[in-house]
Design a protein around this motif. Sequence first.
Motif, PDB file in Angstrom:
ATOM      1  N   GLN A 216     -23.810   3.092  -0.672  1.00 28.45           N
ATOM      2  CA  GLN A 216     -23.980   2.491  -1.992  1.00 28.45           C
ATOM      3  C   GLN A 216     -24.888   1.268  -1.986  1.00 28.45           C
ATOM      4  OE1 GLN A 216     -20.290   2.118  -4.232  1.00 28.45           O
ATOM      5  NE2 GLN A 216     -19.342   3.798  -3.093  1.00 28.45           N
ATOM      6  N   GLN A 217     -25.463   0.963  -0.816  1.00 33.16           N
ATOM      7  CA  GLN A 217     -26.385  -0.178  -0.672  1.00 33.16           C
ATOM      8  C   GLN A 217     -25.716  -1.481  -1.109  1.00 33.16           C
ATOM      9  OE1 GLN A 217     -29.930   1.024  -2.828  1.00 33.16           O
ATOM     10  NE2 GLN A 217     -30.666   2.253  -1.113  1.00 33.16           N
ATOM     11  N   THR A 218     -24.536  -1.713  -0.546  1.00 28.27           N
ATOM     12  CA  THR A 218     -23.789  -2.943  -0.806  1.00 28.27           C
ATOM     13  C   THR A 218     -23.514  -3.627   0.532  1.00 28.27           C
ATOM     14  OG1 THR A 218     -21.723  -1.669  -0.794  1.00 28.27           O
ATOM     15  CG2 THR A 218     -22.727  -2.119  -2.936  1.00 28.27           C
ATOM     16  N   ALA A 219     -22.859  -4.779   0.480  1.00 26.61           N
ATOM     17  CA  ALA A 219     -22.582  -5.524   1.710  1.00 26.61           C
ATOM     18  C   ALA A 219     -21.233  -6.229   1.606  1.00 26.61           C
ATOM     19  CB  ALA A 219     -23.697  -6.543   1.968  1.00 26.61           C
ATOM     20  N   PHE A 220     -20.214  -5.477   1.272  1.00 26.95           N
ATOM     21  CA  PHE A 220     -18.882  -6.045   1.108  1.00 26.95           C
ATOM     22  C   PHE A 220     -18.068  -5.921   2.394  1.00 26.95           C
ATOM     23  CE2 PHE A 220     -20.043  -4.593  -3.246  1.00 26.95           C
ATOM     24  CZ  PHE A 220     -20.141  -5.856  -3.823  1.00 26.95           C
ATOM     25  N   TYR A 221     -17.040  -6.769   2.493  1.00 27.90           N
ATOM     26  CA  TYR A 221     -16.145  -6.741   3.651  1.00 27.90           C
ATOM     27  C   TYR A 221     -14.785  -6.192   3.231  1.00 27.90           C
ATOM     28  CZ  TYR A 221     -19.483  -9.713   6.114  1.00 27.90           C
ATOM     29  OH  TYR A 221     -20.611 -10.218   6.710  1.00 27.90           O
ATOM     30  N   PRO A 222     -14.119  -5.453   4.118  1.00 30.31           N
ATOM     31  CA  PRO A 222     -12.760  -4.997   3.798  1.00 30.31           C
ATOM     32  C   PRO A 222     -11.798  -6.172   3.749  1.00 30.31           C
ATOM     33  CG  PRO A 222     -13.282  -4.499   6.075  1.00 30.31           C
ATOM     34  CD  PRO A 222     -14.543  -5.033   5.457  1.00 30.31           C
ATOM     35  N   ARG A 223     -10.648  -5.958   3.155  1.00 24.34           N
ATOM     36  CA  ARG A 223      -9.647  -7.017   3.029  1.00 24.34           C
ATOM     37  C   ARG A 223      -8.273  -6.477   3.400  1.00 24.34           C
ATOM     38  NH1 ARG A 223     -11.082  -8.983  -3.128  1.00 24.34           N
ATOM     39  NH2 ARG A 223     -13.309  -9.472  -2.790  1.00 24.34           N
ATOM     40  N   GLU A 224      -7.392  -7.388   3.796  1.00 19.97           N
ATOM     41  CA  GLU A 224      -6.016  -7.000   4.040  1.00 19.97           C
ATOM     42  C   GLU A 224      -5.304  -6.845   2.699  1.00 19.97           C
ATOM     43  OE1 GLU A 224      -1.981  -8.523   6.391  1.00 19.97           O
ATOM     44  OE2 GLU A 224      -3.905  -9.532   6.719  1.00 19.97           O
ATOM     45  N   GLY A 225      -4.609  -5.735   2.526  1.00 18.61           N
ATOM     46  CA  GLY A 225      -3.935  -5.452   1.259  1.00 18.61           C
ATOM     47  C   GLY A 225      -2.444  -5.699   1.348  1.00 18.61           C
ATOM     48  N   LYS A 226      -2.045  -6.939   1.500  1.00 19.76           N
ATOM     49  CA  LYS A 226      -0.635  -7.283   1.715  1.00 19.76           C
ATOM     50  C   LYS A 226       0.308  -6.785   0.621  1.00 19.76           C
ATOM     51  CE  LYS A 226      -1.389 -11.373   4.610  1.00 19.76           C
ATOM     52  NZ  LYS A 226      -1.166 -12.838   4.743  1.00 19.76           N
ATOM     53  N   PRO A 227      -0.050  -6.850  -0.666  1.00 21.79           N
ATOM     54  CA  PRO A 227       0.940  -6.488  -1.694  1.00 21.79           C
ATOM     55  C   PRO A 227       1.165  -4.981  -1.839  1.00 21.79           C
ATOM     56  CG  PRO A 227      -0.836  -7.885  -2.577  1.00 21.79           C
ATOM     57  CD  PRO A 227      -1.278  -7.358  -1.257  1.00 21.79           C
ATOM     58  N   PHE A 228       0.320  -4.158  -1.253  1.00 22.71           N
ATOM     59  CA  PHE A 228       0.357  -2.736  -1.552  1.00 22.71           C
ATOM     60  C   PHE A 228       1.441  -2.013  -0.747  1.00 22.71           C
ATOM     61  CE2 PHE A 228      -3.808  -4.113  -2.878  1.00 22.71           C
ATOM     62  CZ  PHE A 228      -3.953  -3.479  -4.102  1.00 22.71           C
ATOM     63  N   TYR A 229       2.258  -1.248  -1.463  1.00 18.01           N
ATOM     64  CA  TYR A 229       3.434  -0.590  -0.895  1.00 18.01           C
ATOM     65  C   TYR A 229       3.068   0.291   0.297  1.00 18.01           C
ATOM     66  CZ  TYR A 229       7.511   2.524  -0.663  1.00 18.01           C
ATOM     67  OH  TYR A 229       8.575   3.251  -0.241  1.00 18.01           O
ATOM     68  N   LEU A 230       2.099   1.179   0.139  1.00 20.61           N
ATOM     69  CA  LEU A 230       1.759   2.102   1.222  1.00 20.61           C
ATOM     70  C   LEU A 230       1.319   1.364   2.477  1.00 20.61           C
ATOM     71  CD1 LEU A 230      -0.101   5.086  -0.497  1.00 20.61           C
ATOM     72  CD2 LEU A 230       2.208   5.042   0.469  1.00 20.61           C
ATOM     73  N   LEU A 231       0.555   0.305   2.307  1.00 17.30           N
ATOM     74  CA  LEU A 231       0.076  -0.441   3.467  1.00 17.30           C
ATOM     75  C   LEU A 231       1.208  -1.201   4.153  1.00 17.30           C
ATOM     76  CD1 LEU A 231      -3.351  -1.807   2.153  1.00 17.30           C
ATOM     77  CD2 LEU A 231      -2.864   0.293   3.420  1.00 17.30           C
ATOM     78  N   ARG A 232       2.256  -1.534   3.408  1.00 17.50           N
ATOM     79  CA  ARG A 232       3.400  -2.225   4.002  1.00 17.50           C
ATOM     80  C   ARG A 232       4.393  -1.265   4.649  1.00 17.50           C
ATOM     81  NH1 ARG A 232       6.649  -4.113   0.670  1.00 17.50           N
ATOM     82  NH2 ARG A 232       5.735  -3.581  -1.349  1.00 17.50           N
ATOM     83  N   LYS A 233       4.493  -0.046   4.121  1.00 19.79           N
ATOM     84  CA  LYS A 233       5.560   0.853   4.529  1.00 19.79           C
ATOM     85  C   LYS A 233       5.133   1.961   5.494  1.00 19.79           C
ATOM     86  CE  LYS A 233       8.770  -1.090   2.002  1.00 19.79           C
ATOM     87  NZ  LYS A 233       9.944  -1.755   2.621  1.00 19.79           N
ATOM     88  N   VAL A 234       3.865   2.313   5.508  1.00 16.21           N
ATOM     89  CA  VAL A 234       3.405   3.400   6.380  1.00 16.21           C
ATOM     90  C   VAL A 234       3.262   2.892   7.810  1.00 16.21           C
ATOM     91  CG1 VAL A 234       1.467   4.950   6.866  1.00 16.21           C
ATOM     92  CG2 VAL A 234       2.274   4.646   4.519  1.00 16.21           C
ATOM     93  N   ASP A 235       3.759   3.665   8.767  1.00 14.22           N
ATOM     94  CA  ASP A 235       3.754   3.233  10.167  1.00 14.22           C
ATOM     95  C   ASP A 235       2.400   3.427  10.846  1.00 14.22           C
ATOM     96  OD1 ASP A 235       6.435   2.473  10.074  1.00 14.22           O
ATOM     97  OD2 ASP A 235       7.124   4.495  10.563  1.00 14.22           O
ATOM     98  N   GLN A 236       1.743   4.552  10.590  1.00 12.53           N
ATOM     99  CA  GLN A 236       0.459   4.803  11.247  1.00 12.53           C
ATOM    100  C   GLN A 236      -0.659   4.019  10.557  1.00 12.53           C
ATOM    101  OE1 GLN A 236       2.438   7.055   9.522  1.00 12.53           O
ATOM    102  NE2 GLN A 236       1.339   8.991   9.418  1.00 12.53           N
ATOM    103  N   PRO A 237      -1.824   3.896  11.206  1.00 15.62           N
ATOM    104  CA  PRO A 237      -2.936   3.198  10.555  1.00 15.62           C
ATOM    105  C   PRO A 237      -3.228   3.796   9.179  1.00 15.62           C
ATOM    106  CG  PRO A 237      -3.451   3.594  12.854  1.00 15.62           C
ATOM    107  CD  PRO A 237      -2.168   4.323  12.577  1.00 15.62           C
ATOM    108  N   ALA A 238      -3.310   2.924   8.188  1.00 12.14           N
ATOM    109  CA  ALA A 238      -3.517   3.373   6.812  1.00 12.14           C
ATOM    110  C   ALA A 238      -4.493   2.442   6.111  1.00 12.14           C
ATOM    111  CB  ALA A 238      -2.188   3.411   6.051  1.00 12.14           C
ATOM    112  N   VAL A 239      -5.281   3.014   5.206  1.00 12.42           N
ATOM    113  CA  VAL A 239      -6.215   2.223   4.394  1.00 12.42           C
ATOM    114  C   VAL A 239      -6.202   2.744   2.968  1.00 12.42           C
ATOM    115  CG1 VAL A 239      -7.767   1.593   6.296  1.00 12.42           C
ATOM    116  CG2 VAL A 239      -8.180   3.712   5.010  1.00 12.42           C
ATOM    117  N   ILE A 240      -6.492   1.850   2.036  1.00 21.39           N
ATOM    118  CA  ILE A 240      -6.723   2.228   0.645  1.00 21.39           C
ATOM    119  C   ILE A 240      -8.214   2.046   0.382  1.00 21.39           C
ATOM    120  CG2 ILE A 240      -6.311   1.619  -1.771  1.00 21.39           C
ATOM    121  CD1 ILE A 240      -3.506   0.725  -0.960  1.00 21.39           C
TER     122      ILE A 240
END
Length: 236
Positions: free
Chosen positions: A172-196
């Motif tokens: 997409q010709q952008t230059a953004f950085y990923p972020r930690e998604g602390k509030p998101f349920y799936l990222l808090r509850k899933v055991d294996q590596p997960a991303v949104i």
Amino acid sequence: MIMRAAALLLAGFLSFGTQLDAAAPEAEHGQLTHAPEDSWTMPSAVVLIDAGHGGIDGGATSGSTLEKDINLAVAQKLYLLLNSQGIPAVLNRNGDYALSDDNRWHISRSRHKRDLSQRRQLTDEIETTMLVSLHVNWTKNSSKFGPLVLHQSSGESALLAFCIQDTLNRQQQTAFYPREGKPFYLLRKVDQPAVIVEMGFISHEGDRTMLTNPREQLRVANAIALGIRQYKWITR
């Protein structure tokens, strides 16, 4: 019960698998594990693709454009790409329905809670090594655009997010950085590596045009698949 939901899920996968046979080469390990007549075996794969929202839950909207439709369209393309590239993948929905409808085990009046808990439960029931959840962003500021990948606090999740963010940035010709998604349920509850993966902004005209174009959806799916391949190469 979760087994009933899993049975419905498996039936959907097998139906969608016939589309894969016609649309892409058969992956060596990309087929679901079929259950013998006298036993029950859940499907196994490397990637569980979470197509966000569905059914009564349309997600973010812009006019008649619904996030749930974009998520599913890209998820199906990503499914085909990964399996054709030898990376076994499964989808948690292959049609326009809410996963909360399959949840008979979480006693809650909240459809949203049942939906999220069903998505999380499938990460336990289906043997996979990572979860990639597809979504589309929205904001009142219609000038905001571009992809954003959210990750867990673990290093493996952060690495997966950086790999996918990098390939989406290039697409997409952008230059953004990923972020930690602390509030998101799936990222808090899933055991294996997960991303949104927020693939773009439905509230931005340019992103919305891209995300509703089938050819551009394929490019987005290909960028995500490339990011997953890079992560697998680094962690092999």
